[in-house]
Every structure is written in structure tokens, then in C-alpha cells.
Design a protein around this motif. Sequence first.
Motif: not given
Length: 177
Positions: A30-50
Motif C-alpha cells: 500500500y502507498f501512504v504518503g504526501l505529494p513529495d515524500v511517501y511511505s509504503w506499507a507491506l501487510d503480512t500475516p504477522e504484521g505491517i512493515v513500513l
Amino acid sequence: MTRLCLPRNARPRPQLAESVAPVRVFDNLYFVGLPDVYSWALDTPEGIVLFDSLNNARDAEMTIVAGLRQLGLDPGRIRYVVISHEHADHFGGARYLQERFGARIVASEIAWRAMTGSAAASPAPPTRDMVVADGERLTVGGTTLTFYTTPGHTAGALSTLVPVTDGGQRHLAFLLG
């Protein structure tokens, strides 16, 4: 052309949108961010990796945490935050995520030294945690991430090979630090 070819002090500033809606890009990324900088979120069965944490605690709370909720993901499941490089707009929200959710913070040795090298750093860096080196792996919820040191933009840049799925079909994404 004007943005790239004019002398630096004569170039127009790019007009950026006020916000960017969070979005599911792959089944588990998943993408969660701002127009000029962002974060990606990887969803796994044991939790999220940002991957990255934006500019500061406010951005992390208002954009990452709120964005995850908007996508139907529980931010309480954040387990790791991978810092792609040692610029404040990529590690600025990490301390907040570390303190609020108990997230482990992952970075290269060079990035850790740069982030934690100044007691007066602003924003405050996260507490030193996990150090990864070229070729090291981290498995979370059956998903194995492979880290590569990729100096260039900064000396401590860290890129990650990330297994993703699209409609159940497996692919590899590469998040360049």
C-alpha cells in the motif's frame, strides 16, 4: 524544460497537490504518503512493515496511521519501519512509530550513524535498533525481504527486494533507497 534548464535560482517551484489518497498498489503493498515524500506499507500475516516514515511525528500520525486506517489496516500491527536513507523526510516519523506502536526500526549502519550523530537533531531520530547490511534478509509473516546497500543519493541508502502479489500472482518489487 524550464524546471531543469534554467539556472537554479530562476526555476519555478513545482506545484504539488495538497494531499495524496492512500491506495492499495498490490494485494499486500500500500502507498501512504504526501505529494513529495511517501511511505509504503507491506501487510503480512504477522504484521505491517513500513518503508520510510515521512517528515515528523505529525506526518506519521496524520498520513501513515490515518492512511492505514482508511485502507482498512490496523496501525497497531506495525512491526517494522525500514529507513531507506538518512534524510529527515524519510526517518522523521520513525521515533513516533517506535514509541507508539513498538515498531522495530531497520537501517544501514551508515544511516544509523548519520541519524543519531547529533544530539540536537531535528526531528529527533528513532532509538538505534536493527542494523542490516548488504544481502541480509528479514522474514515477517512468511514474506522475506532482502536488503541491499545502494549508496548514491546518500552514503547509507538501503534498497529492498519485496515479494508482492497481484491477484494472487507472485511478483518482486524493488524499493529503491
